[in-house]
Design an enzyme around this catalytic site. Structure first.
Site, PDB file in Angstrom:
ATOM      1  N   ASP A 152     119.281  83.264  40.597  1.00 39.56           N
ATOM      2  CA  ASP A 152     118.459  82.068  40.354  1.00 39.56           C
ATOM      3  C   ASP A 152     119.216  81.067  39.479  1.00 39.56           C
ATOM      4  O   ASP A 152     120.074  81.454  38.683  1.00 39.56           O
ATOM      5  CB  ASP A 152     117.149  82.505  39.660  1.00 39.56           C
ATOM      6  CG  ASP A 152     116.094  81.411  39.723  1.00 39.56           C
ATOM      7  OD1 ASP A 152     116.263  80.445  40.504  1.00 39.56           O
ATOM      8  OD2 ASP A 152     115.102  81.509  38.984  1.00 39.56           O
ATOM      9  N   TRP A 176     121.835  74.509  37.588  1.00 32.47           N
ATOM     10  CA  TRP A 176     123.266  74.478  37.239  1.00 32.47           C
ATOM     11  C   TRP A 176     123.889  73.181  37.767  1.00 32.47           C
ATOM     12  O   TRP A 176     124.616  72.492  37.051  1.00 32.47           O
ATOM     13  CB  TRP A 176     123.960  75.694  37.843  1.00 32.47           C
ATOM     14  CG  TRP A 176     125.426  75.801  37.539  1.00 32.47           C
ATOM     15  CD1 TRP A 176     125.994  76.388  36.442  1.00 32.47           C
ATOM     16  CD2 TRP A 176     126.514  75.301  38.351  1.00 32.47           C
ATOM     17  NE1 TRP A 176     127.362  76.297  36.522  1.00 32.47           N
ATOM     18  CE2 TRP A 176     127.711  75.633  37.675  1.00 32.47           C
ATOM     19  CE3 TRP A 176     126.578  74.631  39.561  1.00 32.47           C
ATOM     20  CZ2 TRP A 176     128.966  75.311  38.172  1.00 32.47           C
ATOM     21  CZ3 TRP A 176     127.831  74.301  40.065  1.00 32.47           C
ATOM     22  CH2 TRP A 176     129.001  74.630  39.380  1.00 32.47           C
ATOM     23  N   ARG A 230     121.781  69.734  44.487  1.00 33.35           N
ATOM     24  CA  ARG A 230     121.472  71.157  44.438  1.00 33.35           C
ATOM     25  C   ARG A 230     122.439  72.028  45.262  1.00 33.35           C
ATOM     26  O   ARG A 230     122.842  73.104  44.832  1.00 33.35           O
ATOM     27  CB  ARG A 230     120.038  71.393  44.935  1.00 33.35           C
ATOM     28  CG  ARG A 230     118.994  70.713  44.073  1.00 33.35           C
ATOM     29  CD  ARG A 230     117.607  70.937  44.649  1.00 33.35           C
ATOM     30  NE  ARG A 230     117.343  72.355  44.865  1.00 33.35           N
ATOM     31  CZ  ARG A 230     116.948  73.197  43.915  1.00 33.35           C
ATOM     32  NH1 ARG A 230     116.753  72.762  42.691  1.00 33.35           N
ATOM     33  NH2 ARG A 230     116.738  74.453  44.202  1.00 33.35           N
ATOM     34  N   ASN A 237     111.211  80.413  50.304  1.00 31.85           N
ATOM     35  CA  ASN A 237     112.254  79.371  50.324  1.00 31.85           C
ATOM     36  C   ASN A 237     112.171  78.469  51.563  1.00 31.85           C
ATOM     37  O   ASN A 237     112.709  77.361  51.561  1.00 31.85           O
ATOM     38  CB  ASN A 237     113.664  79.977  50.233  1.00 31.85           C
ATOM     39  CG  ASN A 237     114.024  80.462  48.843  1.00 31.85           C
ATOM     40  OD1 ASN A 237     114.833  81.374  48.681  1.00 31.85           O
ATOM     41  ND2 ASN A 237     113.433  79.876  47.802  1.00 31.85           N
ATOM     42  N   TRP A 238     111.448  78.921  52.609  1.00 32.47           N
ATOM     43  CA  TRP A 238     111.273  78.062  53.789  1.00 32.47           C
ATOM     44  C   TRP A 238     110.516  76.784  53.426  1.00 32.47           C
ATOM     45  O   TRP A 238     110.556  75.800  54.150  1.00 32.47           O
ATOM     46  CB  TRP A 238     110.501  78.794  54.903  1.00 32.47           C
ATOM     47  CG  TRP A 238     111.292  79.877  55.597  1.00 32.47           C
ATOM     48  CD1 TRP A 238     111.054  81.218  55.527  1.00 32.47           C
ATOM     49  CD2 TRP A 238     112.419  79.719  56.480  1.00 32.47           C
ATOM     50  NE1 TRP A 238     111.964  81.915  56.301  1.00 32.47           N
ATOM     51  CE2 TRP A 238     112.817  81.012  56.900  1.00 32.47           C
ATOM     52  CE3 TRP A 238     113.134  78.619  56.951  1.00 32.47           C
ATOM     53  CZ2 TRP A 238     113.883  81.224  57.760  1.00 32.47           C
ATOM     54  CZ3 TRP A 238     114.201  78.836  57.817  1.00 32.47           C
ATOM     55  CH2 TRP A 238     114.566  80.130  58.216  1.00 32.47           C
ATOM     56  N   ARG A 258     118.038  89.462  36.917  1.00 35.56           N
ATOM     57  CA  ARG A 258     117.590  88.115  37.297  1.00 35.56           C
ATOM     58  C   ARG A 258     118.306  87.111  36.404  1.00 35.56           C
ATOM     59  O   ARG A 258     118.315  87.244  35.172  1.00 35.56           O
ATOM     60  CB  ARG A 258     116.084  87.952  37.136  1.00 35.56           C
ATOM     61  CG  ARG A 258     115.672  86.533  37.531  1.00 35.56           C
ATOM     62  CD  ARG A 258     114.213  86.329  37.752  1.00 35.56           C
ATOM     63  NE  ARG A 258     114.025  85.004  38.339  1.00 35.56           N
ATOM     64  CZ  ARG A 258     113.080  84.664  39.174  1.00 35.56           C
ATOM     65  NH1 ARG A 258     112.192  85.552  39.546  1.00 35.56           N
ATOM     66  NH2 ARG A 258     112.994  83.438  39.643  1.00 35.56           N
ATOM     67  N   ILE A 304     109.388  88.508  39.099  1.00 38.29           N
ATOM     68  CA  ILE A 304     109.966  89.300  40.190  1.00 38.29           C
ATOM     69  C   ILE A 304     110.004  88.471  41.477  1.00 38.29           C
ATOM     70  O   ILE A 304     110.788  88.739  42.385  1.00 38.29           O
ATOM     71  CB  ILE A 304     109.159  90.614  40.384  1.00 38.29           C
ATOM     72  CG1 ILE A 304     109.307  91.512  39.151  1.00 38.29           C
ATOM     73  CG2 ILE A 304     109.589  91.374  41.631  1.00 38.29           C
ATOM     74  CD1 ILE A 304     110.735  91.881  38.773  1.00 38.29           C
TER      75      ILE A 304
HETATM   76  C1  FPP Z   1     118.260  80.231  43.674  1.00 39.84           C
HETATM   77  O1  FPP Z   1     118.613  79.093  42.955  1.00 39.84           O
HETATM   78  C2  FPP Z   1     119.178  80.496  44.782  1.00 39.84           C
HETATM   79  C3  FPP Z   1     118.849  80.513  46.110  1.00 39.84           C
HETATM   80  C4  FPP Z   1     117.498  80.287  46.629  1.00 39.84           C
HETATM   81  C5  FPP Z   1     119.843  80.759  47.168  1.00 39.84           C
HETATM   82  C6  FPP Z   1     120.951  81.682  46.818  1.00 39.84           C
HETATM   83  C7  FPP Z   1     122.075  81.409  47.729  1.00 39.84           C
HETATM   84  C8  FPP Z   1     123.386  81.501  47.423  1.00 39.84           C
HETATM   85  C9  FPP Z   1     123.919  81.979  46.156  1.00 39.84           C
HETATM   86  C10 FPP Z   1     124.400  81.041  48.405  1.00 39.84           C
HETATM   87  C11 FPP Z   1     124.447  81.736  49.731  1.00 39.84           C
HETATM   88  C12 FPP Z   1     124.402  83.225  49.649  1.00 39.84           C
HETATM   89  C13 FPP Z   1     125.202  84.082  50.298  1.00 39.84           C
HETATM   90  C14 FPP Z   1     124.871  85.523  50.231  1.00 39.84           C
HETATM   91  C15 FPP Z   1     126.414  83.691  51.038  1.00 39.84           C
HETATM   92  P1  FPP Z   1     117.567  77.902  42.954  1.00 39.84           P
HETATM   93  O2  FPP Z   1     117.900  76.971  44.061  1.00 39.84           O
HETATM   94  O3  FPP Z   1     116.176  78.450  42.997  1.00 39.84           O
HETATM   95  O4  FPP Z   1     117.860  77.235  41.568  1.00 39.84           O
HETATM   96  P2  FPP Z   1     116.805  76.511  40.599  1.00 39.84           P
HETATM   97  O5  FPP Z   1     115.784  77.542  40.214  1.00 39.84           O
HETATM   98  O6  FPP Z   1     117.637  76.066  39.468  1.00 39.84           O
HETATM   99  O7  FPP Z   1     116.203  75.387  41.376  1.00 39.84           O
END
Ligand code: FPP
Length: 268
Positions: free
Chosen positions: A37, A42, A50, A85-86, A205, A212
């Site tokens: 996460d 970041w 993003r 996430n969809w 996490r 969770i």
């Molecule tokens: C959460 O950060 C991250 C994700 C929903 C996607 C994770 C994907 C990757 C690390 C890249 C692709 C993965 C692979 C296995 C090749 P967030 O977007 O929720 O961050 P935020 O909470 O700061 O908005």
């Protein structure tokens, strides 16, 4: 095989020494699961969009995979895309799919050379055809590998997993293959998509959230939790070592009392 490298760099002697100490100081978890996460936040701290954070997150995935294989972890499960996430803006969803396809194209050969098996859990059929094809290819190429299993949770949620297990069990009851009184923990476990994978010993996490978020709800009943404020793109091996050190200090009682745990571990 200990000289595993997924990024083309040789392991430094200092890093090798850190890992040797970690292996000697306690148990290495058999299964680590990670809620990656903080990619978006970041990127924001860098004044960027993003997807820039997700791209950087792939480097952390590579590092975590390499370190786990070097340490002797047998299963590494990564929450790469949740059912929820969809609901993100479609441009971000497509960018994540493209990133996954690119990463699979780039990394499968290295995974294979290092005896790492790729696995995927979730509603893969919801993914675009191109993504499914790339994934199926990577799964096929790596299917006989034994060193470690890298499992990607894709369009996965714990409630979906439990629901699909309940449906299968209900069908089996309906057709008379099992009786309702046969339903117990083991039977439910056998119908989850993780049936062949042991429960996670350690769940990590990143980004400081104490949630969770619908990850492995059934499977994490006795997992140790480790939460760090570090955003996923900054989560590298030093942080993983800290998480494992913390895990090694925990007493896992599984509902028993300390004295019973001490007795069992001294008799095994
Ligand atoms: C959460 O950060 C991250 C994700 C929903 C996607 C994770 C994907 C990757 C690390 C890249 C692709 C993965 C692979 C296995 C090749 P967030 O977007 O929720 O961050 P935020 O909470 O700061 O908005």
């Amino acid at each position: 095989m200990d000289s595993i490298s997924l990024n083309g760099n040789k392991q430094t002697p200092e890093d090798f020494e850190l890992q040797t100490k970690l292996k000697a100081s306690g148990r290495i978890p058999e299964h680590i699961a990670i809620i990656m996460d903080g990619n978006g936040r970041w990127a924001k701290t860098k004044g960027n969009i993003r997807i820039f954070g997700h791209k950087a997150g792939v480097d952390s995935v590579r590092d975590a995979t390499e370190v786990c294989a070097q340490l002797g972890v047998k299963y590494l499960t990564l929450y790469a895309f949740s059912t929820e996430n969809w609901r993100r803006p479609s441009a971000e969803v497509s960018a994540l799919m493209n990133l996954l396809v690119q990463a699979l194209r780039r990394e499968t050969k290295k995974l294979n050379e290092n005896d790492i098996r790729l696995n995927a859990i979730g509603q893969i059929e919801r993914f675009p055809k191109q993504c499914q094809k790339q994934l199926a290819e990577a799964l096929e190429i790596t299917k006989d590998n034994n060193r470690m299993q890298l499992c990607l949770a894709l369009s996965y949620s714990g409630r979906w997993d439990i629901t699909q297990a309940v449906r299968k069990i209900a069908d089996a009851v309906k057709s008379g293959d099992i009786n309702p009184e046969d339903i117990d923990d083991n039977l439910i476990n056998d119908h989850l998509v993780t049936a062949d994978i042991p429960d996670p010993d350690l769940i990590i996490r990143t980004s400081g959230e104490f949630r969770i978020s619908n990850f492995l709800l059934w499977q994490l009943a006795y997992s140790e939790l480790y939460i760090t404020n570090t955003f996923w793109p900054d989560f590298r091996r030093d942080e993983l070592y800290k998480a494992i050190e913390s895990y090694q200090k925990r007493e896992r009682r599984f509902g028993k009392i300390s004295e019973q745990v001490a007795e069992t571990s001294s008799s095994t």
